[in-house]
Design an enzyme around this catalytic site. Structure first.
Site, short mmCIF file in Angstrom:
data_model
loop_
_atom_site.label_atom_id
_atom_site.label_comp_id
_atom_site.label_asym_id
_atom_site.label_seq_id
_atom_site.Cartn_x
_atom_site.Cartn_y
_atom_site.Cartn_z
N SER A 116 0.82 -1.20 0.00
CA SER A 116 0.00 0.00 0.00
C SER A 116 0.86 1.25 0.00
O SER A 116 1.91 1.32 0.65
CB SER A 116 -0.91 0.01 1.23
OG SER A 116 -1.59 1.24 1.35
N TYR A 138 -2.13 5.72 -5.18
CA TYR A 138 -3.19 6.72 -5.29
C TYR A 138 -2.67 7.84 -6.18
O TYR A 138 -1.63 8.43 -5.87
CB TYR A 138 -3.54 7.31 -3.92
CG TYR A 138 -4.32 6.40 -3.00
CD1 TYR A 138 -5.64 6.08 -3.27
CD2 TYR A 138 -3.73 5.88 -1.85
CE1 TYR A 138 -6.36 5.26 -2.42
CE2 TYR A 138 -4.44 5.06 -0.99
CZ TYR A 138 -5.75 4.74 -1.29
OH TYR A 138 -6.47 3.93 -0.45
N THR A 164 -5.20 2.73 -7.84
CA THR A 164 -6.55 2.83 -7.29
C THR A 164 -7.30 3.94 -8.02
O THR A 164 -6.90 5.10 -7.99
CB THR A 164 -6.50 3.14 -5.78
OG1 THR A 164 -5.88 2.03 -5.12
CG2 THR A 164 -7.90 3.33 -5.22
N LYS A 228 -7.32 -0.69 -10.20
CA LYS A 228 -8.05 -1.26 -9.07
C LYS A 228 -9.28 -0.40 -8.77
O LYS A 228 -9.17 0.80 -8.50
CB LYS A 228 -7.15 -1.31 -7.83
CG LYS A 228 -7.83 -1.80 -6.56
CD LYS A 228 -6.85 -1.79 -5.40
CE LYS A 228 -7.49 -2.28 -4.11
NZ LYS A 228 -8.47 -1.31 -3.56
N HIS A 252 -13.22 -1.29 -3.01
CA HIS A 252 -12.43 -0.77 -1.89
C HIS A 252 -12.87 -1.40 -0.57
O HIS A 252 -12.83 -0.76 0.49
CB HIS A 252 -12.55 0.75 -1.82
CG HIS A 252 -11.28 1.46 -1.45
ND1 HIS A 252 -10.53 2.15 -2.36
CD2 HIS A 252 -10.63 1.60 -0.26
CE1 HIS A 252 -9.48 2.68 -1.76
NE2 HIS A 252 -9.52 2.34 -0.48
#
Length: 358
Positions: A116, A138, A164, A228, A252
């Site tokens: 992450s 992100y 994401t 994603k 999510h």
């Protein structure tokens, strides 16, 4: 794994529900709610698991399957099974070793960990565990910062970029709001949010991000790019047109927009839209090896698990994560034999029926 990570007999758990309960007892209630909670009324959070409860298996018999082979390969990474570790934030809230312990378990189990961007250990430390890694991104409004993060992740050895795309703004997670949980405790930061000067940036959502992002990222790296957060089949078709390497059907974990469809329900239409042109992965609500089998039979190339990994981490660090992965592996192997299939790639949608039994 360190000696401190050995599971006591009363902590092992026969299934992931047992591991979850052991984790709930160990974790600070604020941190349990952060990991467990979802957005809004948490309808989507519950729907992800409920979708598997609506599917039933229709086995074949006398197939002579013999020994099963769970191995798959994704983007050049050979995996021992089609189960990956999903990107989740703040692992040090669950265990002092944080993401490093998770990575050790993934390496030991022969699968991929998706790191992450909000990890509490650096990607370099996580990579030292030795297993194959992908990196979750992100999209930031500052392209220079995004460039720094992507190049750092690739330099550390991450073999794919998981972008994401379902988070133009933050979801409203009311459990966290009730607790006033808006930041990490002192001594913890998001280590992968450091810019070129070493300053830790805030996690930021980017409401202006568009399909141009794919071209931007292509100019930064040659590693495979997965999106994603794809739920709509038209977005899956656009992903193919824009040359991405894979899509991850995800909502999510129910943490962004409440009321969106369960990922398993969205999966078949996305698979049909992609039409075999790129891998389709799925996450959300998987709690048994039979859930993994159902997702694969409905067209997923592989699945990712998030919360169960955090539960195992909270119970016993790397050993707890490995236990979670071993439970899923053994359950999937048994389920394959019982439906009459030797390999994940041999599964087909006719082995799954929807609705009430009978």
């Amino acid at each position: 794994m360190s000696g401190t990570d050995v599971l006591a007999s009363d902590e092992v758990g026969l299934n992931l529900a047992d591991v979850a309960e052991a984790a709930r007892r160990r974790l600070d209630p604020v941190h349990w709610d952060f990991f467990a909670g979802g957005a809004g009324d948490e309808r989507t959070l519950r729907a992800n698991e409920a979708a598997f409860g609506r599917r039933w298996l229709r086995p074949r018999v006398l197939r002579g399957v013999g020994e099963r082979d769970l191995r798959v390969s994704l983007f050049g990474s050979p995996l021992s099974m089609p189960v990956l570790i999903a990107p989740t934030a703040f692992h040090r809230l669950a265990h002092p070793d944080g993401e490093v312990a998770t990575a050790r378990a993934a390496a030991d189990a022969g699968t991929v960990m998706v790191v992450s961007m909000a990890a509490t250990r650096s990607v370099e430390e996580i990579a030292a565990a030795g297993g194959p890694l992908w990196f979750q991104l992100y999209p930031h409004t500052d392209l220079g910062f995004t460039t720094t993060v992507v190049r750092r992740a690739v330099a550390a050895g991450c073999r794919a970029l998981v972008v994401t795309v379902d988070s133009p703004v933050f979801g409203r997670r009311e459990r966290d709001l009730r607790h006033g949980f808006v930041d990490l405790p002192p001594g913890m930061v998001c280590e992968n949010m450091r810019d070129a000067s070493g300053r830790v940036r805030d996690i930021e959502m980017n409401a202006r991000v568009s399909w141009e992002l794919v071209s931007v990222l292509r100019r930064l790296t040659t590693v495979p790019i997965l999106l994603k957060g794809v739920l709509h089949p038209e977005d899956a078709r656009l992903a193919v047109e824009h040359g991405v390497d894979g899509v991850l059907v995800s909502n999510h974990g129910g943490r962004q927009l409440d009321g969106v469809t369960a990922t398993l329900d969205a999966l078949p239409a996305v698979v049909a839209a992609v039409d075999g042109r790129l891998p389709v992965l799925v996450d959300g609500g998987l709690r048994r090896g039979t859930d993994v089998l159902v997702a694969l039979a409905l067209g997923a190339t592989a699945v990712l698990v998030g919360r169960p990994v955090l539960w195992g981490l909270a119970v016993a660090g790397a050993a707890g994560v490995r236990h979670v992965l071993d439970l899923l592996r053994a359950d999937l192997d048994r389920a394959l034999a019982l439906v009459g299939v030797a390999r994940p790639g041999d599964l087909s949608a006719d082995l799954v029926v929807s609705g009430a039994p009978g």
